[in-house]
Design a protein around this motif. Structure first.
Motif, short mmCIF file in Angstrom:
data_model
loop_
_atom_site.label_atom_id
_atom_site.label_comp_id
_atom_site.label_asym_id
_atom_site.label_seq_id
_atom_site.Cartn_x
_atom_site.Cartn_y
_atom_site.Cartn_z
N ASP A 268 0.85 -1.20 0.00
CA ASP A 268 0.00 0.00 0.00
C ASP A 268 0.88 1.25 0.00
O ASP A 268 1.69 1.43 0.90
N PRO A 269 0.72 2.11 -1.02
CA PRO A 269 1.58 3.30 -1.10
C PRO A 269 1.42 4.22 0.10
O PRO A 269 2.31 5.01 0.39
N SER A 270 0.31 4.10 0.84
CA SER A 270 0.12 5.02 1.97
C SER A 270 0.75 4.50 3.27
O SER A 270 0.89 5.24 4.23
N LEU A 271 1.13 3.22 3.30
CA LEU A 271 1.71 2.69 4.56
C LEU A 271 3.24 2.77 4.54
O LEU A 271 3.92 1.77 4.70
N THR A 272 3.74 3.97 4.36
CA THR A 272 5.19 4.14 4.24
C THR A 272 5.86 4.50 5.56
O THR A 272 7.09 4.55 5.63
N LYS A 273 5.06 4.76 6.58
CA LYS A 273 5.67 5.18 7.84
C LYS A 273 6.50 4.04 8.44
O LYS A 273 6.06 2.89 8.46
N SER A 274 7.69 4.37 8.91
CA SER A 274 8.59 3.34 9.44
C SER A 274 8.53 3.28 10.97
O SER A 274 8.24 4.28 11.63
N GLY A 275 8.80 2.10 11.51
CA GLY A 275 8.81 1.92 12.96
C GLY A 275 7.44 1.65 13.54
O GLY A 275 7.24 1.71 14.74
#
Ligand code: NDP
Length: 315
Positions: A268-275
């Motif tokens: 999903d291009p929107s789930l890029t947040k890390s950690g």
């Protein structure tokens, strides 16, 4: 070009459902990293994954030699590596005695944590070099290692203590087979390994996110009460667990739905947040969940990282 995703333990359950969900989009080539080659081939065929969308490769996470061999073979394919999903796991809730990996580590932590730790460390540079719009390293977590939840409070609870058993090599000969140094308990060893998975994801994020641009994430896909994970449980448990989860706790998800969730964390291009540790609410929309005190303990994560490096021969 298509993205390339490696999924460990893609021969059944969540891993297989995720492989299918990603392959079906036509945008992904799935490397199914499995210990049983024939089973994985059959599984891919049985769920109808098209031949051009997957490759089965041998990987036994209970052997560090096999992990290294897998990485060599993978590099031989000369394909860019965009996403790694550390999904495979063993769960031995009824075992009275510990069993051990090739290097003599208690099997659940040896497979679920140490095997994946080495694999992820070795592939970090390969993923870093990917030119794909997003590159990710995902380690499947679980609610059961999170003592801030109801499910995480069913005894025996996860507890890594001061990691003295792990530091002692987890072999049960010169020390304890359990991370906290206690007596063997198969259910606890699994939960401990899941805490290690979630701590490792966060430590990767702190050490490498900025430098590499890789998104590190973990998730709890829901209770997939029908998978092979419960294969070693007593028959009565296996009979009652799915309806219990469906009708009483309402935490049940089908393998297909769980596979879609993990596929979302991959692509999903929107789930890029890390950690982040992802979970899903009743309407199946994703949200950033909170981890228990132990599963978000920075000092423990650092210590776990350093001891694990020594055990797998990286330090
Ligand atoms: P399964 O038992 O169906 O799948 C586990 C997979 O891991 C299988 O493909 C198995 O291979 C593989 N595996 C086991 N040992 C090794 C090894 N030494 N080397 C390589 N592969 C290995 O269980 P699930 O699909 O339920 O579990 C997948 C993940 O989901 C795990 O990380 C688990 O902790 C997590 N999870 C599961 C939940 C659930 O309710 N089921 C809930 C929360 C998290 P083989 O087919 O050869 O046995």
């Amino acid at each position: 070009r298509k993205g390339t995703v490696i999924i460990t333990g893609a021969s059944s359950g969540l891993g297989l459902a995720t492989a299918k969900a990603l392959a079906e989009t036509g945008k992904w080539h799935v490397i199914m990293a499995c210990r049983n080659f024939l089973k994985a081939e059959r599984a891919a065929k049985s769920v109808g994954i098209a031949k051009e969308n997957y490759t089965v490769m041998h990987l036994d996470l209970a052997s560090l030699d096999s992990v290294r061999q897998f990485v060599d073979n993978l590099r031989g394919l000369a394909r860019p590596i965009d996403v790694l999903v550390c999904n495979a796991a063993v769960y031995q809730p009824t075992a009275k005695e510990p069993s051990f990996s090739a290097e003599g580590f208690e099997l659940s932590v040896g497979t679920n944590h140490l095997g994946h730790f080495l694999l992820a460390r070795l592939l970090l540079d390969d993923i870093k070099q990917s030119d794909y719009p997003f590159k990710r390293l995902i380690i499947v977590g679980s609610i059961t290692g999170n003592t801030n939840t109801l499910a995480g409070n069913v005894p025996p609870k996860a507890n890594l203590g001061d990691l003295r058993g792990l530091a002692g090599g987890l072999n049960g000969i010169n020390g304890s087979p359990m991370i906290d140094g206690g007596d063997f308990d198969g259910a606890k060893a699994y939960k401990d390994s899941k805490v290690c998975n979630m701590l490792t994801m966060q430590e990767f994020h702190r050490r490498y996110h900025e430098e590499t641009g890789i998104t590190f994430a973990s998730l709890y896909p829901g209770c997939i009460a029908t998978t092979g994970l419960f294969r070693e449980h007593i028959p009565l448990f296996r009979l009652l667990f799915p309806p219990f989860q469906k009708y009483i706790t309402k935490g049940y998800v089908s393998e297909e739905e769980a596979g879609k969730r993990l596929a979302q964390v991959v692509s999903d291009p929107s789930l890029t947040k890390s950690g982040v540790y992802w979970s899903w609410n009743k309407n199946s929309s994703s949200f950033e969940n909170r981890l228990s005190k132990e599963a978000s303990d920075r000092e423990k994560a650092r210590k776990l990282w350093e001891i694990s490096e020594k055990l797998v021969g990286l330090a």
